[in-house]
Design a protein around this motif. Structure first.
Motif, PDB file in Angstrom:
ATOM      1  N   LEU A  56     -19.240  -6.890  16.709  1.00 36.74           N
ATOM      2  CA  LEU A  56     -19.680  -5.499  16.521  1.00 36.74           C
ATOM      3  C   LEU A  56     -19.247  -4.972  15.155  1.00 36.74           C
ATOM      4  O   LEU A  56     -20.008  -4.256  14.492  1.00 36.74           O
ATOM      5  CB  LEU A  56     -19.140  -4.601  17.642  1.00 36.74           C
ATOM      6  N   ALA A  57     -18.043  -5.306  14.716  1.00 40.28           N
ATOM      7  CA  ALA A  57     -17.578  -4.891  13.379  1.00 40.28           C
ATOM      8  C   ALA A  57     -18.459  -5.505  12.297  1.00 40.28           C
ATOM      9  O   ALA A  57     -18.840  -4.829  11.336  1.00 40.28           O
ATOM     10  CB  ALA A  57     -16.118  -5.279  13.179  1.00 40.28           C
ATOM     11  N   ASP A  58     -18.797  -6.788  12.445  1.00 41.09           N
ATOM     12  CA  ASP A  58     -19.672  -7.444  11.468  1.00 41.09           C
ATOM     13  C   ASP A  58     -21.063  -6.821  11.462  1.00 41.09           C
ATOM     14  O   ASP A  58     -21.669  -6.653  10.399  1.00 41.09           O
ATOM     15  CB  ASP A  58     -19.783  -8.946  11.758  1.00 41.09           C
ATOM     16  N   ILE A  59     -21.575  -6.464  12.632  1.00 41.75           N
ATOM     17  CA  ILE A  59     -22.902  -5.840  12.717  1.00 41.75           C
ATOM     18  C   ILE A  59     -22.898  -4.505  11.981  1.00 41.75           C
ATOM     19  O   ILE A  59     -23.853  -4.172  11.278  1.00 41.75           O
ATOM     20  CB  ILE A  59     -23.342  -5.682  14.193  1.00 41.75           C
ATOM     21  N   ARG A  60     -21.812  -3.746  12.143  1.00 36.98           N
ATOM     22  CA  ARG A  60     -21.726  -2.440  11.464  1.00 36.98           C
ATOM     23  C   ARG A  60     -21.775  -2.587   9.949  1.00 36.98           C
ATOM     24  O   ARG A  60     -22.221  -1.680   9.243  1.00 36.98           O
ATOM     25  CB  ARG A  60     -20.457  -1.703  11.879  1.00 36.98           C
ATOM     26  N   ASP A  61     -21.327  -3.724   9.427  1.00 40.74           N
ATOM     27  CA  ASP A  61     -21.303  -3.944   7.981  1.00 40.74           C
ATOM     28  C   ASP A  61     -22.643  -4.414   7.418  1.00 40.74           C
ATOM     29  O   ASP A  61     -22.803  -4.492   6.196  1.00 40.74           O
ATOM     30  CB  ASP A  61     -20.236  -4.979   7.620  1.00 40.74           C
ATOM     31  N   LEU A  62     -23.595  -4.743   8.293  1.00 43.63           N
ATOM     32  CA  LEU A  62     -24.897  -5.238   7.831  1.00 43.63           C
ATOM     33  C   LEU A  62     -25.798  -4.093   7.403  1.00 43.63           C
ATOM     34  O   LEU A  62     -25.715  -2.987   7.939  1.00 43.63           O
ATOM     35  CB  LEU A  62     -25.596  -6.031   8.950  1.00 43.63           C
ATOM     36  N   ASP A  63     -26.671  -4.379   6.439  1.00 39.92           N
ATOM     37  CA  ASP A  63     -27.709  -3.422   6.057  1.00 39.92           C
ATOM     38  C   ASP A  63     -28.972  -3.786   6.816  1.00 39.92           C
ATOM     39  O   ASP A  63     -29.365  -4.949   6.862  1.00 39.92           O
ATOM     40  CB  ASP A  63     -27.983  -3.496   4.547  1.00 39.92           C
ATOM     41  N   GLY A  64     -29.603  -2.797   7.393  1.00 44.28           N
ATOM     42  CA  GLY A  64     -30.851  -3.041   8.103  1.00 44.28           C
ATOM     43  C   GLY A  64     -30.620  -3.560   9.508  1.00 44.28           C
ATOM     44  O   GLY A  64     -29.493  -3.637   9.993  1.00 44.28           O
ATOM     45  N   PRO A  65     -31.708  -3.926  10.179  1.00 42.78           N
ATOM     46  CA  PRO A  65     -31.601  -4.416  11.554  1.00 42.78           C
ATOM     47  C   PRO A  65     -30.752  -5.693  11.606  1.00 42.78           C
ATOM     48  O   PRO A  65     -30.938  -6.603  10.801  1.00 42.78           O
ATOM     49  CB  PRO A  65     -33.048  -4.726  11.950  1.00 42.78           C
ATOM     50  N   PRO A  66     -29.805  -5.751  12.534  1.00 43.99           N
ATOM     51  CA  PRO A  66     -28.932  -6.925  12.596  1.00 43.99           C
ATOM     52  C   PRO A  66     -29.652  -8.159  13.137  1.00 43.99           C
ATOM     53  O   PRO A  66     -30.267  -8.119  14.190  1.00 43.99           O
ATOM     54  CB  PRO A  66     -27.817  -6.487  13.549  1.00 43.99           C
ATOM     55  N   ARG A  67     -29.571  -9.225  12.386  1.00 42.02           N
ATOM     56  CA  ARG A  67     -30.045 -10.541  12.818  1.00 42.02           C
ATOM     57  C   ARG A  67     -28.787 -11.377  12.997  1.00 42.02           C
ATOM     58  O   ARG A  67     -28.080 -11.641  12.027  1.00 42.02           O
ATOM     59  CB  ARG A  67     -30.960 -11.157  11.773  1.00 42.02           C
ATOM     60  N   VAL A  68     -28.526 -11.786  14.237  1.00 42.12           N
ATOM     61  CA  VAL A  68     -27.249 -12.438  14.545  1.00 42.12           C
ATOM     62  C   VAL A  68     -27.496 -13.776  15.235  1.00 42.12           C
ATOM     63  O   VAL A  68     -28.229 -13.850  16.220  1.00 42.12           O
ATOM     64  CB  VAL A  68     -26.373 -11.551  15.463  1.00 42.12           C
ATOM     65  N   VAL A  69     -26.859 -14.817  14.697  1.00 42.30           N
ATOM     66  CA  VAL A  69     -26.832 -16.132  15.333  1.00 42.30           C
ATOM     67  C   VAL A  69     -25.412 -16.322  15.840  1.00 42.30           C
ATOM     68  O   VAL A  69     -24.463 -16.270  15.068  1.00 42.30           O
ATOM     69  CB  VAL A  69     -27.204 -17.261  14.348  1.00 42.30           C
ATOM     70  N   LEU A  70     -25.285 -16.544  17.146  1.00 39.94           N
ATOM     71  CA  LEU A  70     -23.987 -16.817  17.735  1.00 39.94           C
ATOM     72  C   LEU A  70     -23.952 -18.296  18.104  1.00 39.94           C
ATOM     73  O   LEU A  70     -24.616 -18.733  19.037  1.00 39.94           O
ATOM     74  CB  LEU A  70     -23.758 -15.949  18.971  1.00 39.94           C
ATOM     75  N   ASP A  71     -23.201 -19.060  17.316  1.00 39.59           N
ATOM     76  CA  ASP A  71     -23.084 -20.503  17.528  1.00 39.59           C
ATOM     77  C   ASP A  71     -21.999 -20.742  18.574  1.00 39.59           C
ATOM     78  O   ASP A  71     -20.821 -20.509  18.323  1.00 39.59           O
ATOM     79  CB  ASP A  71     -22.727 -21.199  16.213  1.00 39.59           C
ATOM     80  N   VAL A  72     -22.422 -21.202  19.756  1.00 37.10           N
ATOM     81  CA  VAL A  72     -21.503 -21.429  20.868  1.00 37.10           C
ATOM     82  C   VAL A  72     -21.311 -22.918  21.151  1.00 37.10           C
ATOM     83  O   VAL A  72     -20.832 -23.298  22.222  1.00 37.10           O
ATOM     84  CB  VAL A  72     -21.989 -20.690  22.140  1.00 37.10           C
ATOM     85  N   GLY A  73     -21.646 -23.749  20.187  1.00 37.80           N
ATOM     86  CA  GLY A  73     -21.559 -25.191  20.366  1.00 37.80           C
ATOM     87  C   GLY A  73     -20.162 -25.700  20.652  1.00 37.80           C
ATOM     88  O   GLY A  73     -19.998 -26.766  21.240  1.00 37.80           O
ATOM     89  N   GLU A  74     -19.144 -24.949  20.266  1.00 38.82           N
ATOM     90  CA  GLU A  74     -17.757 -25.363  20.494  1.00 38.82           C
ATOM     91  C   GLU A  74     -17.065 -24.508  21.552  1.00 38.82           C
ATOM     92  O   GLU A  74     -15.845 -24.532  21.667  1.00 38.82           O
ATOM     93  CB  GLU A  74     -16.973 -25.314  19.179  1.00 38.82           C
ATOM     94  N   VAL A  75     -17.845 -23.756  22.321  1.00 36.02           N
ATOM     95  CA  VAL A  75     -17.282 -22.972  23.418  1.00 36.02           C
ATOM     96  C   VAL A  75     -17.268 -23.871  24.648  1.00 36.02           C
ATOM     97  O   VAL A  75     -18.317 -24.310  25.112  1.00 36.02           O
ATOM     98  CB  VAL A  75     -18.088 -21.682  23.683  1.00 36.02           C
ATOM     99  N   GLY A  76     -16.073 -24.147  25.152  1.00 29.05           N
ATOM    100  CA  GLY A  76     -15.938 -25.069  26.273  1.00 29.05           C
ATOM    101  C   GLY A  76     -16.118 -24.425  27.631  1.00 29.05           C
ATOM    102  O   GLY A  76     -16.420 -25.088  28.613  1.00 29.05           O
ATOM    103  N   PHE A  77     -15.930 -23.105  27.710  1.00 26.68           N
ATOM    104  CA  PHE A  77     -16.017 -22.432  28.995  1.00 26.68           C
ATOM    105  C   PHE A  77     -16.384 -20.972  28.749  1.00 26.68           C
ATOM    106  O   PHE A  77     -15.947 -20.365  27.780  1.00 26.68           O
ATOM    107  CB  PHE A  77     -14.670 -22.513  29.733  1.00 26.68           C
ATOM    108  N   CYS A  78     -17.179 -20.415  29.654  1.00 26.44           N
ATOM    109  CA  CYS A  78     -17.550 -19.005  29.587  1.00 26.44           C
ATOM    110  C   CYS A  78     -17.543 -18.438  30.997  1.00 26.44           C
ATOM    111  O   CYS A  78     -18.206 -18.969  31.885  1.00 26.44           O
ATOM    112  CB  CYS A  78     -18.940 -18.866  28.954  1.00 26.44           C
ATOM    113  N   ASP A  79     -16.767 -17.369  31.208  1.00 21.36           N
ATOM    114  CA  ASP A  79     -16.751 -16.725  32.521  1.00 21.36           C
ATOM    115  C   ASP A  79     -17.580 -15.445  32.480  1.00 21.36           C
ATOM    116  O   ASP A  79     -18.273 -15.164  31.494  1.00 21.36           O
ATOM    117  CB  ASP A  79     -15.316 -16.476  32.999  1.00 21.36           C
ATOM    118  N   SER A  80     -17.533 -14.665  33.558  1.00 20.51           N
ATOM    119  CA  SER A  80     -18.363 -13.463  33.643  1.00 20.51           C
ATOM    120  C   SER A  80     -18.005 -12.436  32.570  1.00 20.51           C
ATOM    121  O   SER A  80     -18.881 -11.704  32.093  1.00 20.51           O
ATOM    122  CB  SER A  80     -18.256 -12.834  35.030  1.00 20.51           C
TER     123      SER A  80
END
Length: 141
Positions: A56-80
């Motif tokens: 969210l902090a990074d999005i606030r620093d962007l100019d214009g509509p935020p285009r975001v790629v979230l690379d989760v290739g190294e995320v081993g686990f995700c809960d709710s």
């Protein structure tokens, strides 16, 4: 009272350290700048706030509509809690006229997204390059 391998007999029980979440981010410039965020570790109740606030902090620093790629290739686990953080980030990008997509989700991560029904909103791409290309294609915000 003896705690054996769990900790010293007269002190608090030893804690098993949680797998921390490491986050790196940067903007790929082009005709349409894209924020690329790489997450590594576990996305859980202990770490989801960290990811959410960082992005969210990074999005606030962007100019214009935020285009975001979230690379989760190294995320081993995700809960709710991790899923909730992804929803908040996706909604934030959309509210500002942008888009958030996933890159490199592993099989376990894809299964979690699919079973939760979030795959209709969180579009996944096999690589960062494919995700960036999808966000910079003509017709994107």
């Amino acid at each position: 009272m003896s705690l054996g391998a769990d900790g010293p007999p007269d002190g608090p029980p030893a804690r098993v350290p949680a797998d921390p979440l490491r986050i790196r981010s940067g903007v790929r410039d082009g005709h349409a700048p894209v924020l690329v965020v790489e997450a590594e570790g576990e996305l859980t109740i202990l770490t989801s706030d960290q990811l959410r606030e960082h992005v969210l902090a990074d999005i606030r620093d962007l100019d214009g509509p935020p285009r975001v790629v979230l690379d989760v290739g190294e995320v081993g686990f995700c809960d709710s809690s991790g899923l909730n953080a992804l929803i908040v980030l996706w909604k934030s990008a959309h509210r500002d006229g942008g888009e958030l997509v996933l890159a490199r989700p592993g099989r376990r991560f894809r299964t979690i997204i699919e079973r939760s029904g979030l795959d209709r909103h969180l579009i996944a791409h096999p690589s960062q390059e494919a995700a960036v290309a999808a966000l910079t294609a003509p017709g994107q915000p």
